[in-house]
Design an enzyme around this catalytic site. Structure first.
Site, PDB file in Angstrom:
ATOM      1  N   GLN A   1      95.445   2.941 -57.814  1.00  0.00           N
ATOM      2  CA  GLN A   1      93.995   3.180 -57.934  1.00  0.00           C
ATOM      3  C   GLN A   1      93.223   2.106 -57.129  1.00  0.00           C
ATOM      4  OE1 GLN A   1      95.723   3.163 -61.318  1.00  0.00           O
ATOM      5  NE2 GLN A   1      96.256   5.229 -60.775  1.00  0.00           N
TER       6      GLN A   1
ATOM      7  N   ASP B   1      92.923   5.776 -53.437  1.00  0.00           N
ATOM      8  CA  ASP B   1      93.217   6.605 -52.263  1.00  0.00           C
ATOM      9  C   ASP B   1      92.834   5.939 -50.954  1.00  0.00           C
ATOM     10  OD1 ASP B   1      94.056   8.643 -53.994  1.00  0.00           O
ATOM     11  OD2 ASP B   1      92.009   9.360 -54.211  1.00  0.00           O
TER      12      ASP B   1
ATOM     13  N   LYS C   1      96.895   3.098 -49.580  1.00  0.00           N
ATOM     14  CA  LYS C   1      97.748   1.970 -49.985  1.00  0.00           C
ATOM     15  C   LYS C   1      99.225   2.275 -49.753  1.00  0.00           C
ATOM     16  CE  LYS C   1      96.127   1.886 -54.178  1.00  0.00           C
ATOM     17  NZ  LYS C   1      95.038   2.879 -54.037  1.00  0.00           N
TER      18      LYS C   1
ATOM     19  N   GLY D   1      99.178   8.477 -56.854  1.00  0.00           N
ATOM     20  CA  GLY D   1      99.948   9.284 -55.908  1.00  0.00           C
ATOM     21  C   GLY D   1      99.985   8.552 -54.585  1.00  0.00           C
ATOM     22  N   HIS D   2     101.104   7.926 -54.267  1.00  0.00           N
ATOM     23  CA  HIS D   2     101.212   7.185 -53.018  1.00  0.00           C
ATOM     24  C   HIS D   2     101.987   8.019 -51.994  1.00  0.00           C
ATOM     25  CE1 HIS D   2     100.515   3.101 -55.192  1.00  0.00           C
ATOM     26  NE2 HIS D   2      99.416   3.773 -54.969  1.00  0.00           N
TER      27      HIS D   2
END
Ligand code: IMP
Length: 424
Positions: A224, A13, A16, A40-41
């Site tokens: 991650q 988080d 990225k 989750g991007h």
């Protein structure tokens, strides 16, 4: 650009998604190499928010080829949903702009169920996983009983292999006191997904190495972060893949001597979701950031744990990943603070550490040693150039660079693409 590996330098988080999106401008291919839909991007493009879990964010740009590499674990049902969601937002997803590795492993409902059951069994020792079945799927891969996308897209072979896997896993689920799965239902759901995904499944190792020969620019987007790495993270409070730079090679089939640079993304402070040690954790910062509506997980919506910037951890990440350049995000999150603390060492059991101890139990006992820096107390989110940042912001960022041992290449002051400052 040639080849760039982008990694998270903290606990995931780090922002990225946005940096990947910015770097994608100069990439021809964007590749995921590890993890699954636990990631989750978040990308904000022309005011629209996209949250991507498995599909590389290059999909939001025209003319880019996105690759899901062999090191990824793919939940085909959730991937189909993600593709549907993108298409609803007007993004075309075709075999021309998305390739899935035929050797990527498949995530099944028994993986998700086992993930959840193991967490319950662990009780207070739980990892706080995303419950996406990631650990059990990688477990099957290591145990050599996993099924890959190449199995999924061959109906007869898949039907037979799935039968065996469901039979074995139902025994395990029964031992946990959980409901067994219906082979018929799983088969039907996965066959439907297989039909949909078949045109995308290919030999991505050959595809990527061909692209290299054609001198294409490739961006490897990490998911991650360094301290969630199965080898280098705060084990067992980690995810089940290699999130560090080496994972980009094993997870794609692109050899190490073809990698040109490593970009490490970090927040101007520290966050973590899930359990495990976080030496600089601080309730006041967490409250402040949550009150601003920041720091809620993109995949599970959980509030993230927050703390001061940990230079010991990022220095360690610079070492393990070979980070050439740092991208610092969420600088604007600190705009209101009068004084900022930065952790420069840890102290535990009468000893001082300038690196991250391997034992998570020891790390949990570590007390941070802080230096204090003055806050800038000015809004930064509209700043476009390095020289227009407040002098105290520049001094803070320079201190982070000195303490971690890597130059800062990008300073990000908000989620939008235009809120990106390139540092010369
Ligand atoms: P898993 O990957 O779902 O097995 O979760 C293992 C640990 O990694 C948990 O602490 C999760 O919160 C964390 N984790 C997994 N994916 C992400 C991510 O994309 N961002 C931040 N933390 C993550």
């Amino acid at each position: 650009m040639a080849t760039t590996i982008l990694v998270g330098a903290q606990w995931g988080d780090e922002g990225k998604g946005k940096i990947i999106d910015v770097l994608t401008e100069s990439a021809d291919l964007v590749v995921r190499t590890q993890g699954g839909n636990n990631a989750g991007h978040t990308v904000i493009l022309k005011g629209v928010k996209y949250v991507l879990h498995l599909v590389p964010s290059g999909i939001l740009h025209q003319g880019k080829v996105c690759v899901v590499g062999n090191g990824v674990v793919v939940d085909p049902i959730s991937l189909c949903e993600e593709i549907d969601g993108l298409e609803k937002l007007g993004i075309k997803v075709t075999p021309q702009n998305l390739a899935l590795s035929e050797t990527a492993h498949v995530v099944f409902p028994y993986h998700r169920e086992l993930d959840a059951q193991r967490e319950v069994l662990k009780g207070r020792q739980k990892i706080g996983t995303t419950k996406r079945g990631i650990g059990p799927a990688y477990g099957d891969k290591a145990a050599r009983v996993g099924l890959r996308l190449l199995d999924l897209v061959q109906p007869e072979r898949f039907a037979a292999a799935l039968k065996t896997r469901i039979k074995e896993n139902n025994e395990v689920l029964k031992a946990f006191g959980a409901k067994p799965l219906s082979y018929k239902k799983v088969l039907a759901d996965y066959q439907a997904a297989a039909e949909r995904l078949k045109p995308f499944v290919t030999n991505t190792v050959v595809l990527l190495n061909q692209a290299l020969r054609q001198k294409k620019n490739i961006l490897f987007e990490g998911a991650q972060g360094t301290f969630l790495d199965i080898d280098h993270g705060t084990y067992p409070y980690v995810t089940s893949s290699n999130t560090t730079a080496g994972g980009a090679c094993t997870g794609s089939g692109v050899p190490p001597n073809r990698m040109d640079r490593v970009v490490g993304v970090m927040k101007a402070y520290t966050t973590r979701v899930g359990e495990g040690p976080l030496p600089t954790e601080n309730a006041e910062i967490a409250d402040m950031l949550h009150a601003m509506g920041r720091e809620f997980g993109a995949t599970t919506g959980r509030p993230r744990r927050c703390g001061w910037f940990d230079a010991v951890a990022v220095r360690h990440a610079v070492m393990v990943n070979g980070i050439d350049e740092l991208a610092v995000t969420n600088i604007d999150g600190l705009d209101t603070l009068e004084t900022l603390k930065v952790c420069v060492a840890y102290r535990a059991a009468g000893r001082q550490y300038d690196y991250v101890p391997s034992d998570a139990a020891l790390l949990a006992q570590c007390e941070p040693v802080y230096v204090e820096l003055p806050g800038w107390r000015q809004p930064t989110s509209a700043v476009k150039r390095w020289k227009d940042l407040p002098a105290k912001t520049r001094a803070y960022l320079k201190a982070l660079s000195d303490l971690t041992g890597a130059p800062i290449g990008i300073a990000s002051v908000g989620p939008g693409r235009e809120q990106t400052i390139f540092v010369k």
